[in-house]
Scaffold this active site. Structure first.
Site, PDB file in Angstrom:
ATOM      1  N   CYS A  55       0.831  -1.216   0.000  1.00  0.00           N
ATOM      2  CA  CYS A  55       0.000   0.000   0.000  1.00  0.00           C
ATOM      3  C   CYS A  55       0.861   1.259   0.000  1.00  0.00           C
ATOM      4  O   CYS A  55       0.515   2.258  -0.638  1.00  0.00           O
ATOM      5  CB  CYS A  55      -0.926   0.008   1.220  1.00  0.00           C
ATOM      6  SG  CYS A  55      -2.049  -1.397   1.271  1.00  0.00           S
ATOM      7  N   ARG A 132      -7.752  -4.223  -3.278  1.00  0.00           N
ATOM      8  CA  ARG A 132      -7.233  -3.101  -4.073  1.00  0.00           C
ATOM      9  C   ARG A 132      -8.210  -2.813  -5.216  1.00  0.00           C
ATOM     10  O   ARG A 132      -8.054  -3.320  -6.326  1.00  0.00           O
ATOM     11  CB  ARG A 132      -5.842  -3.439  -4.602  1.00  0.00           C
ATOM     12  CG  ARG A 132      -4.874  -3.754  -3.510  1.00  0.00           C
ATOM     13  CD  ARG A 132      -3.473  -3.991  -3.984  1.00  0.00           C
ATOM     14  NE  ARG A 132      -2.695  -4.594  -2.909  1.00  0.00           N
ATOM     15  CZ  ARG A 132      -2.233  -3.927  -1.853  1.00  0.00           C
ATOM     16  NH1 ARG A 132      -2.463  -2.637  -1.765  1.00  0.00           N
ATOM     17  NH2 ARG A 132      -1.564  -4.544  -0.901  1.00  0.00           N
TER      18      ARG A 132
END
Lengths: 228, 66
Positions: A55, A132
């Site tokens: 991330c 995601r």
């Protein structure tokens, strides 16, 4: 519908070309509503968790494309199931450790309201984190594209810029774009809807009045267009 | 609270928005004046209106004076 293990079933997920689910959310830039982005494009994306390696690389990559997106009247809005204080600490840490400032807001979706509305939690992967996900929302609030990546795999942010370019080209010129299209490349002429227009597509007259015309066959023709 | 601090004072973006509203303006005009993104202007104006610091006249916003 919320189940006892915290997962969600039966929720109606966003569909292409339908209105994006409305929201009002606490973010690192204050309380933001979907309507605040009306008139421009929005890339709403989720990440699994703050202070995690994939991330962090993605946030740096999203920050890198932000100026390009702004030139395309497109804003970024991140989201995870973390608190706003965690988000603030993380974006400050990214800037401190890497020098990369995160210029876009991040939703603190602790009650999962936005994640649930957009189907961002994939129980097969994780019941506590958002996957995601990327939702491209157009100036009138329609979902125009969706991308889902697993927890393990960072996204290609250049593809998101390319996707915005392709969608804006399609809207501006009523054309489709071929695989791996980039601005400046030729675009696809829509498939003829009738045998008459299919036959016309095969004529030299059609070719001569269409800038940059190239024909493989009646259903696969390209042409040049001005940039958007 | 992007425009208001916990003690009721204005944050830097709140001060920028109020300063931009010396003359009644649309959110688009405020965005151009301040350089803030339009979503931040819309969000901030909503907060300032709720706090009574900004008033709406039609499609324009103005600093709420006495």
């Amino acid at each position: 519908m919320e189940t006892t293990d915290g997962t969600t079933t039966g929720a109606r997920l966003p569909r292409l070309n339908e209105p994006a689910p409305d929201f009002e959310a606490t973010t690192t830039h204050g309380v933001i509503r979907l309507a605040d982005y009306a008139g421009g494009w929005l890339v709403l994306f989720s990440h699994p968790a703050d202070f995690t390696p994939v991330c962090t690389t993605e946030f740096m990559a999203f920050a890198a494309i932000y100026p390009e997106l702004q030139r395309r009247h497109t804003e970024l809005l991140g989201l995870s199931i973390d608190s706003v204080s965690a988000h603030i600490a993380w974006v400050r840490n990214i800037e401190e450790k890497t020098g990369v400032a995160i210029p876009f807001p991040v939703i603190a979706d602790l009650d999962r309201a936005v994640a649930t509305a957009y189907g961002m939690v994939m129980p097969g992967e994780s019941t506590t984190e958002t996957s995601r996900c990327v939702f491209v929302i157009d100036p009138i609030g329609r979902v125009r594209a969706m991308i889902y990546y697993p927890l393990t795999t960072g996204r290609n942010t250049e593809e998101i810029v390319r996707l915005i370019d392709a969608l804006q080209m399609s809207d501006a010129r009523q054309v489709s774009t071929p695989a791996n299209w980039r601005p400046g490349d030729k675009v696809l002429i829509p498939t003829p809807p009738t045998v008459e227009t299919a036959a016309e597509r095969m004529t030299e007259e059609f070719a001569s009045r269409t800038e940059g015309f190239e024909r493989v066959d009646w259903y696969l023709c390209t042409k040049s267009v001005e940039a958007v | 609270m992007a425009c208001l601090n916990a003690d009721g004072t204005l944050s830097p973006s709140g001060r920028a928005l109020v300063a931009a509203l010396a003359a009644p303006s649309t959110p688009e005009e405020v965005a151009r004046t301040t350089g803030l993104a339009l979503y931040r202007v819309r969000s901030g104006l909503r907060e300032l209106v709720a706090a009574g610091l900004v008033a709406i006249d039609g499609d324009r916003y103005r600093a709420a004076g006495p």
